[in-house]
Design an enzyme around this catalytic site. Structure first.
Site, PDB file in Angstrom:
ATOM      1  N   PRO A 125       0.766  -1.282  -0.300  1.00  0.00           N
ATOM      2  CA  PRO A 125      -0.141  -0.297   0.270  1.00  0.00           C
ATOM      3  C   PRO A 125       0.857   0.803   0.149  1.00  0.00           C
ATOM      4  O   PRO A 125       1.785   1.499   0.932  1.00  0.00           O
ATOM      5  CB  PRO A 125      -0.945  -0.556   0.903  1.00  0.00           C
ATOM      6  CG  PRO A 125      -0.282  -1.658   1.536  1.00  0.00           C
ATOM      7  CD  PRO A 125       0.995  -1.811   0.964  1.00  0.00           C
ATOM      8  N   GLU A 126       0.847   2.151  -0.959  1.00  0.00           N
ATOM      9  CA  GLU A 126       1.223   3.545  -1.040  1.00  0.00           C
ATOM     10  C   GLU A 126       0.481   4.630  -0.857  1.00  0.00           C
ATOM     11  O   GLU A 126      -0.635   4.004  -0.438  1.00  0.00           O
ATOM     12  CB  GLU A 126       1.800   4.150  -2.286  1.00  0.00           C
ATOM     13  CG  GLU A 126       2.423   3.111  -3.125  1.00  0.00           C
ATOM     14  CD  GLU A 126       4.079   2.899  -1.935  1.00  0.00           C
ATOM     15  OE1 GLU A 126       4.618   3.430  -1.958  1.00  0.00           O
ATOM     16  OE2 GLU A 126       5.608   2.182  -2.871  1.00  0.00           O
ATOM     17  N   HIS A 175      -5.764 -13.780   9.786  1.00  0.00           N
ATOM     18  CA  HIS A 175      -5.138 -13.013   9.995  1.00  0.00           C
ATOM     19  C   HIS A 175      -5.600 -11.515   9.980  1.00  0.00           C
ATOM     20  O   HIS A 175      -5.693 -10.174  10.463  1.00  0.00           O
ATOM     21  CB  HIS A 175      -4.701 -12.558   7.870  1.00  0.00           C
ATOM     22  CG  HIS A 175      -3.925 -14.066   7.746  1.00  0.00           C
ATOM     23  ND1 HIS A 175      -2.969 -14.268   8.639  1.00  0.00           N
ATOM     24  CD2 HIS A 175      -4.009 -14.709   6.509  1.00  0.00           C
ATOM     25  CE1 HIS A 175      -2.183 -15.118   7.937  1.00  0.00           C
ATOM     26  NE2 HIS A 175      -2.952 -15.485   7.008  1.00  0.00           N
ATOM     27  N   ARG A 184       1.006 -10.634   5.982  1.00  0.00           N
ATOM     28  CA  ARG A 184       2.855 -10.555   7.011  1.00  0.00           C
ATOM     29  C   ARG A 184       3.190 -10.001   8.019  1.00  0.00           C
ATOM     30  O   ARG A 184       4.296  -9.811   8.731  1.00  0.00           O
ATOM     31  CB  ARG A 184       3.725  -9.715   5.719  1.00  0.00           C
ATOM     32  CG  ARG A 184       3.275 -10.984   4.023  1.00  0.00           C
ATOM     33  CD  ARG A 184       3.535 -10.310   3.265  1.00  0.00           C
ATOM     34  NE  ARG A 184       5.416 -10.469   2.976  1.00  0.00           N
ATOM     35  CZ  ARG A 184       5.685  -9.373   2.600  1.00  0.00           C
ATOM     36  NH1 ARG A 184       5.747  -9.727   1.133  1.00  0.00           N
ATOM     37  NH2 ARG A 184       7.045 -10.421   2.717  1.00  0.00           N
TER      38      ARG A 184
END
Ligand SMILES: [Zn+2]
Length: 279
Positions: free
Chosen positions: A2-3, A91, A113
């Site tokens: 994600p930016e 998650h 992650r």
């Protein structure tokens, strides 16, 4: 990963669901994120009103009267809003249950992650801004003070290539790898040009290109806001419209003469058109 545009799209989607709402409960299932989630976070937020949801760089700032919850999506994080949440998957690390004027919302943070972050700052704004997370961040690209003059001033004397100077995020935040290639293309600047050699008019074109490219990426993300919020999908949306990024070997669609080249700068791929972009 994600930016800034994905984070801004997330902010715009979440804000109307949480601002003004009161946190009823926080269910934390995993404390081992990039940094350990502070103990007692759930108790700290319960019963408190979310005043505003803001963004600084790639951080979301959840403003409460008694402090700020800082969240980051890391490499693979996302937020999703539910009226009725399905059972959590492995998650889904955090649920924030918010009572809002329109009813109850479950805000769920998912991060396979676990490079994302959830932190708390109980100090005032000046303490937050001087903290290690924020002190070295450059200006926001949509801040009206970010213009050619500022870019020109901040690059004087710098021999580093402009692409790398942008990626470092210390002049302006949010210009990730894709956006750096695309902005330099739109401004007609060879990515290998020494930052300090850019003239003031070229800096002005670059500042404008950065804003335009990021605005388009946010818009591309905004169009898929309804099926909230797989951050990866949205950069994909934007990528389809890329002029140079990922186009190695293809004829440039703008000049129809140059062939897009891929080079590596500081271990990151850079794409450019040797015909449209000059040193
Ligand atoms: Zn070209």
């Amino acid at each position: 990963m994600p930016e800034l545009p994905e984070v801004e799209v997330t902010r715009r989607a979440l804000a109307p669901e949480v601002e003004g709402g009161v946190v009823r409960e926080v269910v934390l299932r995993e404390r081992r994120l990039r940094w350990p989630v502070p103990a007692g976070l759930a108790q700290r937020l319960a019963g408190r009103q979310v005043l505003r949801l803001e963004r600084r760089g790639k951080y979301l700032l959840w403003r409460f009267e008694h402090g700020t919850l800082i969240s980051h999506l890391g490499m693979s994080g996302s937020w999703r809003v539910y009226r009725e949440a399905p059972p959590p998957g492995r998650h889904d690390h955090l649920d924030m249950i918010v009572e809002h004027a329109d009813g109850t919302r479950v805000l769920r943070m998912t991060d396979p992650r676990r490079f994302g972050a959830l932190l708390w700052s109980g100090g005032g704004e000046h303490i937050l801004q001087r903290s290690a997370l924020f002190a070295r961040l450059g200006i926001e690209p949509f801040d009206p003070r970010f213009d050619g003059a500022l870019l020109h001033q901040r690059t004087r004397g710098r021999r580093i290539a402009i692409k790398q100077a942008l990626l470092a995020g210390e002049i302006v935040v949010g210009v990730g790898n894709i956006y750096a290639s695309e902005s330099l293309f739109e401004a007609g600047i060879d990515p290998r040009t020494a930052a300090g050699r850019l003239s003031r008019p070229r800096c002005a074109r670059l500042a404008q290109a950065i804003r335009a490219v990021l605005a388009r990426a946010i818009e591309a993300g905004g169009s898929s806001m309804r099926d909230f919020i797989g951050a990866d999908g949205r950069s994909g949306c934007f990528m389809r419209d890329a002029w140079v990024y990922g186009q190695n070997g293809l004829i440039c669609r703008r000049c129809r003469v140059g062939r897009i080249r891929r080079i590596v700068q500081s271990q990151r791929a850079t794409y450019f058109c040797p015909h449209c972009q000059r040193r």
